[in-house]
Write an enzyme that holds these catalytic residues in place. Sequence first.
Site, PDB file in Angstrom:
ATOM      1  N   ASP A  93     -66.926 -11.955  21.461  1.00  0.00           N
ATOM      2  CA  ASP A  93     -66.834 -11.787  23.028  1.00  0.00           C
ATOM      3  C   ASP A  93     -67.704 -12.818  23.823  1.00  0.00           C
ATOM      4  O   ASP A  93     -68.730 -12.745  23.892  1.00  0.00           O
ATOM      5  CB  ASP A  93     -67.266 -10.275  23.549  1.00  0.00           C
ATOM      6  CG  ASP A  93     -66.891 -10.160  24.841  1.00  0.00           C
ATOM      7  OD1 ASP A  93     -66.309 -10.715  25.552  1.00  0.00           O
ATOM      8  OD2 ASP A  93     -67.131  -8.882  25.506  1.00  0.00           O
ATOM      9  N   ALA A  94     -66.946 -14.017  24.119  1.00  0.00           N
ATOM     10  CA  ALA A  94     -67.640 -15.176  24.513  1.00  0.00           C
ATOM     11  C   ALA A  94     -67.163 -15.576  25.982  1.00  0.00           C
ATOM     12  O   ALA A  94     -67.827 -16.179  26.636  1.00  0.00           O
ATOM     13  CB  ALA A  94     -67.445 -16.505  23.638  1.00  0.00           C
ATOM     14  N   LYS A  95     -65.914 -15.139  26.409  1.00  0.00           N
ATOM     15  CA  LYS A  95     -65.433 -15.210  27.740  1.00  0.00           C
ATOM     16  C   LYS A  95     -65.508 -17.042  28.161  1.00  0.00           C
ATOM     17  O   LYS A  95     -65.752 -17.089  29.103  1.00  0.00           O
ATOM     18  CB  LYS A  95     -65.968 -14.722  28.575  1.00  0.00           C
ATOM     19  CG  LYS A  95     -65.870 -13.072  28.406  1.00  0.00           C
ATOM     20  CD  LYS A  95     -66.351 -12.089  29.644  1.00  0.00           C
ATOM     21  CE  LYS A  95     -66.148 -10.769  29.019  1.00  0.00           C
ATOM     22  NZ  LYS A  95     -66.937 -10.095  28.313  1.00  0.00           N
ATOM     23  N   ARG A  96     -65.014 -17.588  27.271  1.00  0.00           N
ATOM     24  CA  ARG A  96     -65.041 -19.075  27.332  1.00  0.00           C
ATOM     25  C   ARG A  96     -64.247 -19.471  28.375  1.00  0.00           C
ATOM     26  O   ARG A  96     -63.103 -18.913  28.370  1.00  0.00           O
ATOM     27  CB  ARG A  96     -65.137 -20.028  26.058  1.00  0.00           C
ATOM     28  CG  ARG A  96     -66.216 -19.920  24.846  1.00  0.00           C
ATOM     29  CD  ARG A  96     -67.495 -20.033  25.529  1.00  0.00           C
ATOM     30  NE  ARG A  96     -68.562 -19.798  24.411  1.00  0.00           N
ATOM     31  CZ  ARG A  96     -69.894 -19.538  24.535  1.00  0.00           C
ATOM     32  NH1 ARG A  96     -70.252 -19.318  25.755  1.00  0.00           N
ATOM     33  NH2 ARG A  96     -70.571 -19.879  23.525  1.00  0.00           N
ATOM     34  N   THR A 120     -62.652 -14.110  22.957  1.00  0.00           N
ATOM     35  CA  THR A 120     -62.137 -13.695  24.590  1.00  0.00           C
ATOM     36  C   THR A 120     -62.407 -14.875  25.541  1.00  0.00           C
ATOM     37  O   THR A 120     -63.248 -15.697  25.262  1.00  0.00           O
ATOM     38  CB  THR A 120     -62.980 -12.651  25.155  1.00  0.00           C
ATOM     39  OG1 THR A 120     -64.535 -12.898  25.193  1.00  0.00           O
ATOM     40  CG2 THR A 120     -63.022 -11.223  24.465  1.00  0.00           C
TER      41      THR A 120
END
Length: 280
Positions: A93-96, A120
């Site tokens: 879960d990094a939401k890059r 993510t």
Amino acid sequence: MTFLDMLRTAERQNGSMLCVGLDPEPTKFPDHIKGDSNKIYDFCAAIVDATADLVNSFKPQIAYFAAHRAEGQLERLMEHMRRVAPHVPIILDAKRGDIGSTAEQYAIEAFERYGADAVTLSPFMGWDSVAPYLKYHDKGAFLLCRTSNPGGDDLQNQRLASVEGQPLLYEHVARLAQGPWNLNGQLGLVVGATYPAEIERVRELAPTVPLLIPGVGAQGGDAVATVKAGWRAHADGSSASPIIVNSSRAVLYASSGQDFAVVARQVAMKTRATLEAAKA
């Protein structure tokens, strides 16, 4: 195996739609290790050991490691999960979300450094910020679509006057993930459990992609409503449209005692059972 293959295998083998999110916050650790950031690996590994047969995935949130200079502990944890639960996919879960050349580096970080099976991403910067991740054909990527936080309305619920039919932004993202962006069936969508009506709408627009659904547990999302809105089955009862229902704090911090892993398992078992019962 591709990420989707792994997800379906874990779902079937463990009889589960539950994802345990690994968000280590030392100030919330059990009393005997409370506040000790050097124990992040030990804490998370104990949770993994206690729940590996109950989940369809694990989701470590990279910020909780990086904030404590614990990236090395995250690398150890990824290796540990591979050893004890090789059939369970790991979603970083990094939401890059960045331009293509930078996205290439983030993809190396997620898939080569940490060995994640999926990551993510924020789709705000468009296709060229997503494409570098899809060069890893066996990996998955989850695009933020309709998130569980109240501020998601600021952008996600706005209409796009320039797009045919003037869809809401989150609806447009769902269509892209189901259609032209979904090379090799690699994309999924992040949709918050706090908005079951929107989960159902996303499932209507994207009937086959996996949905990563945070917000059950501490954030107040309804587990039963989530399953009914997002899960779809084949005639034989097997999953036609996988969902990954994430619970983090409710599992991780279920006990402040040395029995924290035992109690975490109990909470995970109860949540898994609730999700499975909602299929009926």
